[in-house]
Write a protein that holds these residues in place. Structure first.
Motif, PDB file in Angstrom:
ATOM      1  N   SER A 275     139.095 -39.370   1.963  1.00  0.00           N
ATOM      2  CA  SER A 275     140.205 -38.578   2.491  1.00  0.00           C
ATOM      3  C   SER A 275     139.808 -37.115   2.681  1.00  0.00           C
ATOM      4  N   GLY A 276     138.931 -36.610   1.805  1.00  0.00           N
ATOM      5  CA  GLY A 276     138.460 -35.245   1.966  1.00  0.00           C
ATOM      6  C   GLY A 276     137.609 -35.081   3.204  1.00  0.00           C
ATOM      7  N   THR A 277     136.679 -35.991   3.415  1.00  0.00           N
ATOM      8  CA  THR A 277     135.842 -35.950   4.619  1.00  0.00           C
ATOM      9  C   THR A 277     136.684 -36.089   5.877  1.00  0.00           C
ATOM     10  N   PHE A 278     137.643 -36.998   5.828  1.00  0.00           N
ATOM     11  CA  PHE A 278     138.534 -37.205   6.978  1.00  0.00           C
ATOM     12  C   PHE A 278     139.323 -35.931   7.277  1.00  0.00           C
ATOM     13  N   ALA A 279     139.867 -35.293   6.245  1.00  0.00           N
ATOM     14  CA  ALA A 279     140.645 -34.069   6.456  1.00  0.00           C
ATOM     15  C   ALA A 279     139.775 -32.947   7.001  1.00  0.00           C
ATOM     16  N   ALA A 280     138.554 -32.809   6.478  1.00  0.00           N
ATOM     17  CA  ALA A 280     137.657 -31.761   6.970  1.00  0.00           C
ATOM     18  C   ALA A 280     137.327 -31.976   8.445  1.00  0.00           C
ATOM     19  N   CYS A 281     137.061 -33.220   8.824  1.00  0.00           N
ATOM     20  CA  CYS A 281     136.781 -33.510  10.232  1.00  0.00           C
ATOM     21  C   CYS A 281     137.992 -33.190  11.109  1.00  0.00           C
ATOM     22  N   CYS A 282     139.162 -33.524  10.627  1.00  0.00           N
ATOM     23  CA  CYS A 282     140.382 -33.242  11.396  1.00  0.00           C
ATOM     24  C   CYS A 282     140.572 -31.747  11.609  1.00  0.00           C
ATOM     25  N   VAL A 283     140.341 -30.958  10.557  1.00  0.00           N
ATOM     26  CA  VAL A 283     140.532 -29.514  10.685  1.00  0.00           C
ATOM     27  C   VAL A 283     139.509 -28.909  11.637  1.00  0.00           C
TER      28      VAL A 283
ATOM     29  N   CYS B  23     142.013 -31.536  -0.684  1.00  0.00           N
ATOM     30  CA  CYS B  23     141.508 -31.214   0.650  1.00  0.00           C
ATOM     31  C   CYS B  23     142.453 -31.733   1.730  1.00  0.00           C
ATOM     32  N   PHE B  24     142.914 -32.961   1.555  1.00  0.00           N
ATOM     33  CA  PHE B  24     143.824 -33.542   2.549  1.00  0.00           C
ATOM     34  C   PHE B  24     145.142 -32.768   2.597  1.00  0.00           C
ATOM     35  N   CYS B  25     145.694 -32.458   1.426  1.00  0.00           N
ATOM     36  CA  CYS B  25     146.963 -31.718   1.394  1.00  0.00           C
ATOM     37  C   CYS B  25     146.817 -30.324   1.986  1.00  0.00           C
TER      38      CYS B  25
END
Length: 919
Positions: free
Chosen positions: A5-13, A857-859
């Motif tokens: 979820s952290g990697t996913f959120a970083a990619c999204c940002v 990270c996701f939040c």
């Protein structure tokens, strides 16, 4: 494909940052420009109108002045000259304004009120784009038609001394020059002496036509000490004596010349009540403009009060005064008092040239220009002018000729005013296609984050991204083909320039592939939500697992803040919103603590229904599997005391008192720096101190040493250690280094902000988050809220005027671009950065696993993406709002910078999470 979820959120940002950049490129548009090119080729002037007769005036009128001296005082407010300070500190200037041969004006500067765009406006007569506020840091050469280029092409010899911005805008235009840096704001003495030291020699020489002097000392005093500093009066007295020297020299020269000389005193922008500039307050946009010449002798009893004009009017006036063509893109009007002493025919000729230039610009930029009132007035004026010329050439000197000339002159002045107003409204053309593409990317990222909440905050902190499924592939290719077709149609039929269309087909294709992939991911996530029945809610099967008051506060506060951005007043006073939210948060925490303490075992029994073993794991419990719905519940960890009843003595009293102490600290910080617009002028508690260069450099050495040591220990622990908590060694050292750097760059009166920030972080960590066992999501939101509140506690606001550029020169004795930009940016966003770094350090040291970092990270990405996406939609719908450039646009730039900080935080979160996963 499974991602943390952290990697996913970083990619999204990161993707969201790309979308915001594309949107900004379209939103900050290119100003209105003439299509006749950027080269300053000579064009024949418009002939004098005639009606049935041939006019013998087809050339440009001769110059009105022999020499022109432009004395530009940076940050010179109108009340510094026309107010009480002018009377007290500038007596000679005051005499010229009230009784001398001069014409005085209050010139309005359009935002952004920073130096480079204002110089462009003064010399081109056009309104620079708002994005020039960024280019102000490193000004490129000015290719647009301007008075300086026209003067050089006409053989005029130009000398310049002062702000080096002129040398960057007009390279190879001056026969002699000496530049001074405009960013070393701690120097307000030598920066002006380096200009004045050339003055005596230049005034004695006769080999120049235009002399430009740009004094920076007043602006530097404002940045460091504010407009109420006693240094302001001394600097104004110094400027008054320099103006007297120049004026006296020009008057003595006129005995040997046929034409009079002209001295122009002006400011590029004003100065806010805090001493800065960049926004649109009256103190920042109103500047004095004084034309001084023996040609403006006044009769006894002639009282001339300062008229309100536009700053862009100076370009047309200078061009006429020097016998030059008016710059093609000028939207300004000739200052009529400068020519009112001339014969009627010359007056009408000057007004006709200005009106023709504006009408031509209108014709090239507005398709329906014939329907514009100003164009119709221009045609009527030109026709009446032709009739007047016919009577004049017939040597008719009757009263009819005078009355008709007066009527034509008034008609021209009305036409000039209307045309200038029409062109000012057409100042910019939005690149709507680029804005739409950027908005789509941002909204897709936000939607994907919202739909991914159940998986991203799950026990494994992972989610499935179906990049290789057949359905995904089919939808992807269809979407890509449709977008490509739309791109071809738009780019081949666009009448105006488009940034996205100017990109290479490979780059544009990559963006369209990204949009297609995001759309497919959104559809896949949406389908999974409906099929699996996953909902973001507390478990309905347990009455005690409903949303808590703190959960509701976080939700309502976030939504309420986003909704408040729809009003310009709430944007100007956004600090009040954050002050209210953090105060309410303190009260909610106090309620939670006292309820826990007073209810005792009953409260602990309720809390035990949704607790597990680890503090930071933030694992949801899927508690109703038989019903077929997986509902999310954020876990409370077990670090720290098991309940408040276990606390005794000092610790228990500190837990009970912490929310009140934090609330008192926040109230004190509100009074430290008055910010915003409505109350910025009110006195605050800030005290001004000084800091030396040598001491600052010693601190830089310590900061670099601490950061190096912390980074080394962190990297070493990643390689050697197996336990997650051991792997976080060095994080607190890095955090300490950032705190020390923030202390160095803060203005002395802002050090209490940093101290109280550290105090609140300590109280929250030791006496709130641990005893109450808040989960990673709640802790993340609290860090974000406090980071935003402390951004305004620093004295920042949503206008550019509060950016403290003096921080970029702490420890430097000269301007070095990259360090100065970094230091200024860090000083501005120091508190949000410190709260974000504290979040990483705290969760890393307190959590027993790395899943807390993934959830945090996701939040963090989600709570930052929500306002950015909403604000982009808002400014798009309000792009023709009255306050779009003065209020909404600066806020958009601030949102972009906050998003960059979020991207950096998420990348760091992900790096820490990945090292834990590998272990």
């Amino acid at each position: 494909m499974r991602l943390g979820s952290g990697t996913f959120a970083a990619c999204c940002v990161v993707v969201e940052v790309l979308g915001v950049v594309l949107f900004l490129r379209g939103f900050f548009p290119a100003p209105v420009r003439s299509f006749s090119g950027t080269k300053h080729q000579a064009e024949p002037p418009a002939p004098e109108p005639s009606a049935g007769s041939t006019s013998n005036w087809t050339k440009l009128p001769p110059p009105l002045f022999s020499k022109v001296v432009i004395m530009l005082i940076d940050a010179l407010r109108d009340d510094f000259v026309f107010g009480s300070k002018g009377v007290k500190f500038m007596p000679y200037t005051t005499y010229l304004v009230e009784k001398g041969a001069s014409h005085s004006f209050v010139a309005e500067a359009k935002p952004p009120t920073v130096t480079m765009p204002r110089i462009k406006a003064l010399m081109t007569g056009s309104l620079p784009g708002f994005i020039d506020v960024v280019r102000n840091l490193n000004s490129p050469a000015l290719l647009e038609d301007n008075v300086i280029a026209q003067a050089k092409a006409a053989g005029k010899r130009i000398i310049f001394y002062g702000d080096e911005t002129w040398m960057k805008l007009f390279p190879k235009h001056f026969v002699e020059y000496d530049g001074t840096t405009s960013y070393f704001v701690s120097d307000y003495t030598e920066v002006d002496e380096n200009v004045t030291r050339h003055l005596d020699k230049a005034l004695k020489r006769g080999d120049w036509d235009v002399l430009i002097l740009h004094y920076l000392g007043l602006d530097h005093i404002g940045h460091v000490s504010g407009p109420s500093s006693p240094l302001i009066g001394r600097k104004l007295s110094e400027m008054d004596s320099i103006l007297m020297k120049i004026h006296t020299s020009l008057l003595s020269e006129e005995r040997e010349t046929l034409l009079p000389n002209l001295l122009v005193l002006c400011g590029d922008h004003g100065m806010s009540e805090t001493g800065s500039h960049g926004a649109s307050s009256m103190e920042e946009v109103n500047t004095p403009l004084i034309l001084i010449s023996s040609a403006f002798e006044r009769k006894p009893g002639d009282v001339r009060r300062p008229e309100h004009v536009q700053q862009t009017d100076l370009a047309a006036t200078l061009a006429i005064g020097l016998g030059l063509p008016i710059p093609k893109n000028s939207v300004g009007s000739l200052l009529f008092p400068a020519i009112e002493g001339k014969p009627m025919r010359e007056q009408l000729r000057f007004l006709h040239l200005n009106t023709v230039q504006l009408a031509k610009l209108l014709q090239e930029t507005v398709p329906s220009y014939k329907k514009e009132p100003g164009f119709e007035q221009f045609k009527i004026s030109e026709r009446l002018h032709g009739n007047w010329i016919r009577l004049y050439l017939e040597e008719n000197n009757s009263e009819v000729l005078f009355n008709l000339g007066t009527k034509v002159r008034k008609q021209y002045l009305d036409a000039l005013k209307t045309l200038s107003l029409s062109l000012s409204r057409q100042v910019a053309q939005y690149d709507v296609y680029s804005m739409v593409v950027g908005t789509i990317v941002v909204l897709e990222v936000l939607t994907l984050l919202l739909l991914s909440i159940p998986q991203a905050l799950s026990n494994k902190a992972e989610l499935e991204v179906p990049l290789l499924s057949p359905v995904f592939s089919l939808l992807f290719y269809l979407t890509f083909l449709v977008l490509s077709a739309i791109h071809v149609i738009v780019c081949t039929s666009a009448e105006s320039s488009c940034y996205f269309c100017s990109l290479s087909w490979l780059t544009a294709g990559g963006v369209m592939m990204l949009i297609s992939a995001l759309l497919c991911a959104v559809v896949s996530a949406l389908t999974k939500v409906f099929v699996d029945g996953k909902l973001l809610s507390k478990n309905a099967a347990h009455s005690n697992a409903q949303w808590s008051e703190l959960d509701l506060l976080i939700l309502l506060g976030t939504v309420g803040h986003v909704l408040s951005l729809g009003a310009s007043s709430f944007i100007e006073e956004e600090h009040q919103t954050w002050y209210f939210l953090v105060s309410t948060l303190c009260l909610a925490l106090c309620h939670d603590i006292y309820r826990n303490c007073l209810l005792g075992d009953d409260c602990e029994l309720q809390r035990s229904l949704h607790m597990e073993e680890c503090f930071g794991s933030a694992t949801p419990a899927l508690q109703d599997k038989n019903a077929g719905s997986a509902v999310l519940e954020l876990n409370r960890g077990c670090k720290g005391p098991p309940s408040l009843d276990a606390l005794r003595g000092f610790e228990k009293w500190m837990v009970l008192a912490s929310p009140w102490v934090i609330l008192i600290c926040c109230r004190l910080l509100r009074s430290l720096n008055q910010t915003g617009v409505q109350w910025a002028h009110r006195p605050d508690l800030g005290l001004w101190l000084a800091r030396g260069i040598i001491e600052a450099r010693f601190v830089y050495v310590f900061v670099l040493g601490i950061l190096f040591t912390g980074t080394k220990d962190l990297l070493k622990s990643q390689v050697i250690a197996a336990d997650f908590t051991v792997k976080t060694v060095g994080l607190w050292e890095i955090y300490s280094g950032l705190v020390l750097l923030a202390a160095l760059l803060s203005r002395p009166h802002n050090l209490p902000v940093l101290v109280l920030s550290l105090l609140i972080q300590t109280l929250m960590a030791k006496f709130v988050w641990k005893p109450l066992r808040h989960d990673a999501a709640e802790i993340t939101v609290m860090h974000y809220w406090f980071g935003q509140a402390f951004f305004y506690f620093q004295g920042n606001s949503n206008n550019i005027a509060t950016v403290d550029i003096s921080a970029g020169f702490v420890g430097l004795d000269a301007y070095v671009e990259i360090p100065a930009m970094f230091l200024t940016a860090f000083a501005t966003y120091a508190e949000p950065v410190l709260w974000a770094s504290h979040l990483v350090s705290f969760l890393s040291s307190e959590a027993s696993s790395g899943s807390a970092l993934s959830h945090a990270c996701f939040c963090y990405a989600l709570i930052r993406s929500f306002p950015v996406s909403a604000y982009i939609i808002l400014v798009t719908s309000l792009r023709y709002h009255l306050f779009i450039w003065s209020v909404f646009s600066p806020k958009l730039l601030y949102e972009g910078m906050h998003l960059l900080i979020t991207a950096a935080v998420c990348v760091f979160f992900t790096a820490m999470d990945q090292t834990n996963t590998k272990s």
